[in-house]
Design a protein around this motif. Structure first.
Motif, PDB file in Angstrom:
ATOM      1  N   LEU A   1      47.655  44.552  40.407  1.00  0.00           N
ATOM      2  CA  LEU A   1      46.397  44.853  41.077  1.00  0.00           C
ATOM      3  C   LEU A   1      45.445  43.724  40.722  1.00  0.00           C
ATOM      4  CD1 LEU A   1      45.736  48.668  40.472  1.00  0.00           C
ATOM      5  CD2 LEU A   1      46.550  47.551  42.549  1.00  0.00           C
ATOM      6  N   CYS A   2      44.799  43.155  41.730  1.00  0.00           N
ATOM      7  CA  CYS A   2      43.897  42.038  41.481  1.00  0.00           C
ATOM      8  C   CYS A   2      42.465  42.550  41.399  1.00  0.00           C
ATOM      9  CB  CYS A   2      44.030  41.009  42.600  1.00  0.00           C
ATOM     10  SG  CYS A   2      42.862  39.669  42.429  1.00  0.00           S
ATOM     11  N   MET A   3      41.859  42.413  40.238  1.00  0.00           N
ATOM     12  CA  MET A   3      40.465  42.839  40.061  1.00  0.00           C
ATOM     13  C   MET A   3      39.530  41.708  40.491  1.00  0.00           C
ATOM     14  SD  MET A   3      40.605  45.881  38.874  1.00  0.00           S
ATOM     15  CE  MET A   3      41.995  46.137  39.950  1.00  0.00           C
ATOM     16  N   ASP A   4      38.274  42.018  40.665  1.00  0.00           N
ATOM     17  CA  ASP A   4      37.354  41.021  41.240  1.00  0.00           C
ATOM     18  C   ASP A   4      35.931  41.205  40.741  1.00  0.00           C
ATOM     19  OD1 ASP A   4      36.342  39.057  43.058  1.00  0.00           O
ATOM     20  OD2 ASP A   4      35.801  40.669  44.434  1.00  0.00           O
ATOM     21  N   GLY A   5      35.753  41.592  39.490  1.00  0.00           N
ATOM     22  CA  GLY A   5      34.393  41.795  38.995  1.00  0.00           C
ATOM     23  C   GLY A   5      33.686  40.483  38.705  1.00  0.00           C
ATOM     24  N   THR A   6      32.374  40.516  38.650  1.00  0.00           N
ATOM     25  CA  THR A   6      31.620  39.345  38.195  1.00  0.00           C
ATOM     26  C   THR A   6      30.828  39.738  36.958  1.00  0.00           C
ATOM     27  OG1 THR A   6      31.362  38.600  40.478  1.00  0.00           O
ATOM     28  CG2 THR A   6      29.984  37.535  38.840  1.00  0.00           C
ATOM     29  N   LEU A  30      49.953  48.069  29.541  1.00  0.00           N
ATOM     30  CA  LEU A  30      50.243  47.196  30.679  1.00  0.00           C
ATOM     31  C   LEU A  30      50.008  45.743  30.280  1.00  0.00           C
ATOM     32  CD1 LEU A  30      48.391  49.291  33.402  1.00  0.00           C
ATOM     33  CD2 LEU A  30      50.868  49.105  33.142  1.00  0.00           C
ATOM     34  N   GLY A  31      50.389  44.827  31.181  1.00  0.00           N
ATOM     35  CA  GLY A  31      50.138  43.414  30.945  1.00  0.00           C
ATOM     36  C   GLY A  31      49.009  42.912  31.842  1.00  0.00           C
ATOM     37  N   VAL A  32      48.438  41.751  31.506  1.00  0.00           N
ATOM     38  CA  VAL A  32      47.362  41.191  32.323  1.00  0.00           C
ATOM     39  C   VAL A  32      47.454  39.672  32.325  1.00  0.00           C
ATOM     40  CG1 VAL A  32      45.676  41.033  30.437  1.00  0.00           C
ATOM     41  CG2 VAL A  32      44.861  41.267  32.798  1.00  0.00           C
ATOM     42  N   ALA A  33      47.111  39.082  33.457  1.00  0.00           N
ATOM     43  CA  ALA A  33      46.928  37.636  33.529  1.00  0.00           C
ATOM     44  C   ALA A  33      45.533  37.408  34.091  1.00  0.00           C
ATOM     45  CB  ALA A  33      47.978  37.013  34.437  1.00  0.00           C
ATOM     46  N   ASN A  34      44.779  36.498  33.496  1.00  0.00           N
ATOM     47  CA  ASN A  34      43.402  36.262  33.939  1.00  0.00           C
ATOM     48  C   ASN A  34      43.272  34.928  34.659  1.00  0.00           C
ATOM     49  OD1 ASN A  34      41.584  38.485  32.955  1.00  0.00           O
ATOM     50  ND2 ASN A  34      42.629  37.983  31.036  1.00  0.00           N
ATOM     51  N   ILE A  35      42.730  35.012  35.870  1.00  0.00           N
ATOM     52  CA  ILE A  35      42.480  33.821  36.683  1.00  0.00           C
ATOM     53  C   ILE A  35      41.087  34.010  37.240  1.00  0.00           C
ATOM     54  CG2 ILE A  35      43.109  32.646  38.823  1.00  0.00           C
ATOM     55  CD1 ILE A  35      45.943  33.742  38.405  1.00  0.00           C
ATOM     56  N   PHE A  36      40.195  33.074  37.085  1.00  0.00           N
ATOM     57  CA  PHE A  36      38.885  33.310  37.698  1.00  0.00           C
ATOM     58  C   PHE A  36      38.033  32.072  37.879  1.00  0.00           C
ATOM     59  CE2 PHE A  36      36.793  33.124  33.664  1.00  0.00           C
ATOM     60  CZ  PHE A  36      37.670  33.702  32.765  1.00  0.00           C
ATOM     61  N   HIS A  37      36.933  32.307  38.613  1.00  0.00           N
ATOM     62  CA  HIS A  37      35.971  31.236  38.873  1.00  0.00           C
ATOM     63  C   HIS A  37      34.960  31.262  37.729  1.00  0.00           C
ATOM     64  CE1 HIS A  37      37.913  31.494  42.727  1.00  0.00           C
ATOM     65  NE2 HIS A  37      37.433  32.683  42.957  1.00  0.00           N
ATOM     66  N   GLY A  68      32.677  29.159  36.688  1.00  0.00           N
ATOM     67  CA  GLY A  68      31.312  28.666  36.881  1.00  0.00           C
ATOM     68  C   GLY A  68      30.357  29.755  37.293  1.00  0.00           C
ATOM     69  N   ASP A  69      30.841  30.733  38.052  1.00  0.00           N
ATOM     70  CA  ASP A  69      29.949  31.798  38.504  1.00  0.00           C
ATOM     71  C   ASP A  69      30.340  33.161  37.939  1.00  0.00           C
ATOM     72  OD1 ASP A  69      32.188  32.229  40.141  1.00  0.00           O
ATOM     73  OD2 ASP A  69      31.291  31.069  41.766  1.00  0.00           O
ATOM     74  N   GLY A  70      31.246  33.199  36.987  1.00  0.00           N
ATOM     75  CA  GLY A  70      31.544  34.448  36.283  1.00  0.00           C
ATOM     76  C   GLY A  70      32.351  35.457  37.085  1.00  0.00           C
ATOM     77  N   ASN A  71      33.012  34.999  38.149  1.00  0.00           N
ATOM     78  CA  ASN A  71      33.794  35.892  39.004  1.00  0.00           C
ATOM     79  C   ASN A  71      35.222  36.002  38.453  1.00  0.00           C
ATOM     80  OD1 ASN A  71      34.671  35.847  42.571  1.00  0.00           O
ATOM     81  ND2 ASN A  71      34.707  37.489  41.103  1.00  0.00           N
ATOM     82  N   LEU A  72      35.535  37.159  37.862  1.00  0.00           N
ATOM     83  CA  LEU A  72      36.819  37.353  37.175  1.00  0.00           C
ATOM     84  C   LEU A  72      37.884  37.929  38.096  1.00  0.00           C
ATOM     85  CD1 LEU A  72      35.624  39.265  33.971  1.00  0.00           C
ATOM     86  CD2 LEU A  72      35.677  36.803  34.351  1.00  0.00           C
ATOM     87  N   HIS A  73      39.105  37.441  37.950  1.00  0.00           N
ATOM     88  CA  HIS A  73      40.232  38.053  38.666  1.00  0.00           C
ATOM     89  C   HIS A  73      41.336  38.432  37.674  1.00  0.00           C
ATOM     90  CE1 HIS A  73      38.483  37.198  42.480  1.00  0.00           C
ATOM     91  NE2 HIS A  73      38.650  35.898  42.427  1.00  0.00           N
ATOM     92  N   PRO A  74      41.117  39.448  36.855  1.00  0.00           N
ATOM     93  CA  PRO A  74      42.236  39.892  36.020  1.00  0.00           C
ATOM     94  C   PRO A  74      43.308  40.508  36.918  1.00  0.00           C
ATOM     95  CG  PRO A  74      40.139  40.864  35.294  1.00  0.00           C
ATOM     96  CD  PRO A  74      39.922  40.262  36.649  1.00  0.00           C
ATOM     97  N   LEU A  75      44.552  40.086  36.726  1.00  0.00           N
ATOM     98  CA  LEU A  75      45.674  40.679  37.470  1.00  0.00           C
ATOM     99  C   LEU A  75      46.357  41.668  36.537  1.00  0.00           C
ATOM    100  CD1 LEU A  75      47.192  37.457  39.107  1.00  0.00           C
ATOM    101  CD2 LEU A  75      45.394  38.945  39.981  1.00  0.00           C
ATOM    102  N   GLY A 110      26.447  43.655  32.737  1.00  0.00           N
ATOM    103  CA  GLY A 110      25.361  43.074  33.539  1.00  0.00           C
ATOM    104  C   GLY A 110      25.855  42.485  34.850  1.00  0.00           C
ATOM    105  N   GLY A 111      27.116  42.722  35.174  1.00  0.00           N
ATOM    106  CA  GLY A 111      27.675  42.133  36.382  1.00  0.00           C
ATOM    107  C   GLY A 111      27.866  43.143  37.488  1.00  0.00           C
ATOM    108  N   CYS A 112      28.940  42.982  38.265  1.00  0.00           N
ATOM    109  CA  CYS A 112      29.148  43.855  39.409  1.00  0.00           C
ATOM    110  C   CYS A 112      30.634  44.108  39.641  1.00  0.00           C
ATOM    111  CB  CYS A 112      28.516  43.240  40.658  1.00  0.00           C
ATOM    112  SG  CYS A 112      29.289  41.697  41.154  1.00  0.00           S
ATOM    113  N   LEU A 113      30.918  45.070  40.523  1.00  0.00           N
ATOM    114  CA  LEU A 113      32.285  45.523  40.785  1.00  0.00           C
ATOM    115  C   LEU A 113      33.115  44.500  41.545  1.00  0.00           C
ATOM    116  CD1 LEU A 113      31.509  49.147  42.043  1.00  0.00           C
ATOM    117  CD2 LEU A 113      32.488  48.532  39.825  1.00  0.00           C
ATOM    118  N   THR A 114      32.460  43.764  42.435  1.00  0.00           N
ATOM    119  CA  THR A 114      33.225  42.838  43.262  1.00  0.00           C
ATOM    120  C   THR A 114      32.418  41.589  43.603  1.00  0.00           C
ATOM    121  OG1 THR A 114      34.359  42.541  45.398  1.00  0.00           O
ATOM    122  CG2 THR A 114      32.725  44.306  45.303  1.00  0.00           C
ATOM    123  N   GLY A 115      33.019  40.424  43.338  1.00  0.00           N
ATOM    124  CA  GLY A 115      32.333  39.166  43.559  1.00  0.00           C
ATOM    125  C   GLY A 115      32.639  38.562  44.909  1.00  0.00           C
TER     126      GLY A 115
END
Lengths: 487, 397
Positions: A350-355, A377-384, A386-393, A422-427
């Motif tokens: 599942l690809c998450m998308d919080g900021t 479970l396992g996780v891999a983190n890939i994200f942007h 510079g703007d704090g947009n996280l994509h934990p898989l 202090g962020g949000c559910l989806t970037g």
């Protein structure tokens, strides 16, 4: 079974299925209405494949007039509509319903006009994101927002979700690159917001429509900004022994007055999978990898990379590797952009998308690790970065219903953590069905009530993509009868 | 006015709106009060001043984000940013010169509410593009938020942008959060002389279509016998600026040899363009229009107006923005301006004219009926009793 509840289909609509299809056939050429079960099957899900619903029918209009006729008819019939681009939504934004007609825009993919002097392109929204850039590439221009799915995803979906991409740190997201749209309201009214000039007059309906997840109107044409490419661009890879060091390095680069075009982050599990797939030369023995890209002439690139390298020094990168050729740069980006696909070959996820505020990066990453571990479970983190947009898989096994349930609960915990930080559910992916029930963590009842009231203005019967974005509980009662003009 | 309110926080703002609503008093909302001449005159029974709602509430330079209560002076926000070498990238203009008021007084809330921008609009967007979070008190006396403090956020509908440019007719902004960017180390301006409007427009299009990142492109036709000047702005690190000046000189040599302005001279020049100084200095007895159109159509749009009436004008945004004065007379040449804009495509706002004229004609671009219907209906969602800046933008809204 999954935890997200989809509303039960409307029995009355199901009972009138053949009538509704006959009505659609009167409005469209035969080949534009799909009712056969096998032909409907490809439309039953999007990139959130854990959810599937066979739609009532699929229509593939070719013109704004056809879209208008379809919506006017379905509005009068009180039938739900799910607009669909390429079906690449990771949030279930294009997931149909048994009592809904899917309105696919894939046939509306023409470039209508390109004006290099004004730096605008007018297109039909079924065009893929990459095709806009390809249409202007010979003149050294490009369309800036570049979601990872850009080979497949359409501008329609980009507008619906206000898509971003790796390079939006410098160039902004869809809403910052859109000048005007032609759209059809649920009652069939054709409206235009903005144009090929700056600042749309009156209220910013253009901004409101962008990111409204296909719930307010169906956009058919758009005028976007095209930009001249930089003379050159070059990424540098930097490996670090800790997430803390990588996070602090990002903060220092931005604090120094340099805004690279992109700062991407991968953790150890993500690096491994992407390197195996793309052979991009990523270092494998680091905890965190940054891909930082700068643009300009040869001299400018050298200047920026020097400055970045000297800032990074304080954070002791274990690897600093500047791309030496266009081929190497392409491989570096191929690895990053293929990350989701490459990961999919190894595991379901599942690809998450919080900021989050970028200053919280190390703490949040640590906490994500703990949350995922607590679910086994396992996780891999890939994200942007510079703007704090996280994509934990979040990695799980789709064939194990209990595993999916755990992955969803784990994802919800991570997104709630993003909001608390202090962020949000989806970037950039949108709420869809995936994050619908989490909205109450970010918004108050009042916040949501105003958003839902706005939907009521555009679509009084709540027929456009209704199962998404807002929790099912606490919704206003939709208007029952067709109300004609949205006023 | 029978009542005035000066809330010191969000709660008092809610109370003020609730009271005004129960008494049926329409309110005129003012930040610094510098732009009261912008828009249709308001028949208000109450005044709501944001003067006490002040203070920067969050500033994280490394995260490129700043939040402030809406009544905070723009000058205070800019001073805080300046200390860390940062700025509001969209370069918000100051209407002081146009309305004959002192400069530096607008509030940060009004920057958002009026969706201000400046010459850098073509490169960095307008206020709406940098605005990432708002707290709002609606006409129903309810406090709500949208967006937040992170720059990438697509959670729910974008009511942040919808609030920007609504001129306070949808809600009272009580707190705003902006994305910020570093200031450039060096600024330079290339000044070409003696070009006519069409050549200047071509020059600006060519420059903006180059890879050299022009952050300002304006053309000042000869006013009061001055020679016409076409300006291109470059911002960045010195080494990069030097390189780009060289390249642009070469690529644009058919337009003549440009003079080069240094950082200080450039800043003064672009501040004047931003604040419409070239026209504001001689605006008495005249009406001032702001027209947005596609650059390629701007010279013919200007010509269409000039053939019908006296007009002084200059171009910003690579030609896409025309600032234009016409004799004020009884109608500010509205029929002429609207017809020319309708022909070319774009929109026009009557920025300065007498109250009588602004009450009698459309100040903002008239909207097509379906869009006007949506405008009225969304107004009803946020302000059903029409007590917030009523009719400031459109009659009945």
């Amino acid at each position: 079974m999954t935890d997200i509840i989809l509303p039960p289909p409307d029995e009355g609509t199901l009972a009138r299925r053949s009538e509704i299809i006959a009505g659609l056939r009167r409005l469209l050429p035969q080949e534009s209405v799909i009712s056969d079960i096998d032909e409907r099957r490809p439309y039953e899900t999007d990139a959130l494949t854990a959810y599937r619903r066979l739609p009532l029918a699929v229509v593939l209009p070719e013109t704004t007039a056809e879209v208008s006729a379809i919506l006017r008819f379905l509005n009068a019939e009180g039938v739900k509509v799910v607009a669909r681009g390429a079906g690449t939504s990771l949030a279930g934004g294009a997931l149909p319903a048994e009592d809904a007609v899917v309105l696919g825009v894939a046939k509306m993919s023409k470039v209508l006009d390109i004006n290099y002097e004004n730096r605008t392109a007018q297109v039909q929204v079924g065009i893929t994101n990459i095709a806009i850039s390809q249409a202007v590439e010979h003149a050294e221009f490009f369309y800036a927002p570049d979601p990872s799915s850009q080979l497949a995803c359409t501008l329609a979906g980009n507008i619906a979700m206000n898509s971003g991409g790796a390079h939006c740190l410098k160039y902004g997201v869809t809403t910052n690159n859109l000048l005007g749209v032609k759209a059809v309201l649920m009652d069939g009214t054709v409206v235009e917001f903005g144009g090929d000039y700056l600042d749309s007059p009156g209220y910013d309906f253009l901004g409101l429509l962008t990111g409204s997840e296909g719930q307010l109107a169906v956009v058919t044409e758009a005028t976007v900004r095209i930009l001249r490419k930089a003379e050159g661009a070059r990424p540098v890879l930097m490996g670090f022994d800790s997430a803390d060091a990588a996070g602090a390095c990002v903060a220092d680069i931005i604090g120094s007055g340099i805004i690279p075009v992109a700062i991407e982050y991968m953790d150890r599990p993500a690096i491994k999978v992407c390197e195996n797939f793309a052979h991009a030369g990523y270092p494998l023995d680091v905890e965190a990898l940054l891909i930082i890209e700068v643009e300009g002439s040869e001299e400018e690139i050298a200047f920026y990379l020097d400055k970045i390298a000297s800032i990074a020094e304080a954070h002791k990168p274990s690897v600093v590797k500047v791309s030496q050729s266009d081929m190497e740069s392409a491989a570096i980006w191929k690895g990053r952009k293929a990350a989701f696909g490459a990961m999919g070959r190894v595991s379901d996820y599942l690809c998450m998308d919080g900021t989050i505020p970028t200053g919280q990066l190390p703490q949040v990453l640590k906490r994500i690790g703990e949350i995922v571990e607590s679910y086994g479970l396992g996780v891999a983190n890939i994200f942007h970065a510079g703007d704090g947009n996280l994509h934990p898989l979040i990695l799980y096994d789709m064939n194990d219903p209990e595993d999916l349930r755990k992955a969803e609960a784990c994802g919800a915990d991570i997104l709630t953590l993003c909001v608390e930080a202090g962020g949000c559910l989806t970037g950039e992916h949108g709420v869809g069905i995936e994050k619908r029930d989490l909205m109450v963590h970010q918004f108050t009842e009042t916040d949501l009530a105003y958003q839902m009231a706005v939907k009521g203005v555009f679509d009084p019967q709540w027929l456009l993509n209704p199962a998404k974005v807002f929790p099912l509980e606490g919704r206003p009662e939709p208007a029952r009868a067709p109300v004609g003009k949205a006023a | 006015m029978v009542a005035s309110y000066e809330p010191a926080d969000e709660k008092e703002t809610v109370e003020a709106v609730t009271e005004a609503r129960s008494k049926g008093l329409p309110m005129e909302i003012a930040g610094g009060g510098t732009k009261r001449g912008l828009g249709r005159p308001i028949q208000a029974g109450a005044a709501l001043s944001m003067a006490k709602l002040t203070g920067i509430t969050l500033y994280e330079p490394a995260e490129l984000v700043i939040s402030a209560k809406a009544g905070t002076a723009l000058a205070d926000v800019e001073a805080a940013l300046d200390e860390k070498g940062q700025q509001l990238a969209f370069e918000p203009m100051d209407y002081g010169a146009i309305y004959g008021a002192p400069a530096g007084r607008p509030s940060i809330g009004s920057v958002a509410a009026c969706n201000l921008s400046g010459p850098r609009r073509i490169y960095a967007g307008a206020a709406r593009d940098s605005l990432i979070g708002v707290r709002v008190v609606t006409g129903k006396g309810e406090a709500m938020k949208n967006g937040g403090r992170v720059m990438k956020n697509v959670t729910g509908y974008d009511l942040v942008k919808f609030s920007a440019g609504a001129f306070g007719t949808l809600g009272i902004l009580t707190e705003v959060t902006f994305k910020v960017l570093p200031q450039a180390e060096t600024t330079a301006t290339l000044v070409f002389s003696g070009l006519d409007d069409e050549s200047a427009r071509t020059l600006m299009s060519e420059a903006l279509s180059s890879p050299f990142e022009i952050t300002g492109a304006a053309h000042l036709p000869g006013l009061l016998g001055d020679e016409a000047r076409t300006l291109l702005r470059l911002e960045g690190f010195e080494a990069s600026i030097t390189y780009r000046i060289g390249e642009l000189r070469r690529e644009l040599r058919s337009y003549g040899a440009p003079e080069v302005l240094d950082t200080e001279a450039s800043k003064a020049e672009w501040r004047a363009i931003r604040d419409v100084k070239p026209l504001a200095e001689r605006v008495d007895g005249k009406a001032l229009w702001r027209i947005s159109t596609a650059p390629t159509r701007a010279p013919s749009l200007a010509r269409a107006i000039r053939t019908k009436t006296d007009a002084d004008l200059f171009y910003d945004w690579g030609g896409g923005l025309i600032w234009l004065t016409v004799p004020e007379r009884s109608d500010a040449a509205e029929p002429v301006v609207r017809a020319a804009v309708a022909e070319a495509g774009g929109h026009a706002t009557l920025v300065r004219a007498s109250e009588t004229i602004r009450a009698a004609i459309d100040v903002f671009e008239p909207l097509a009926e379906p869009v006007m219907a949506l405008t009225r209906a969304t107004k009803s969602v946020f302000d059903p009793d029409r007590i917030l800046n009523p009719s400031r933008m459109y009659a009945g809204v």
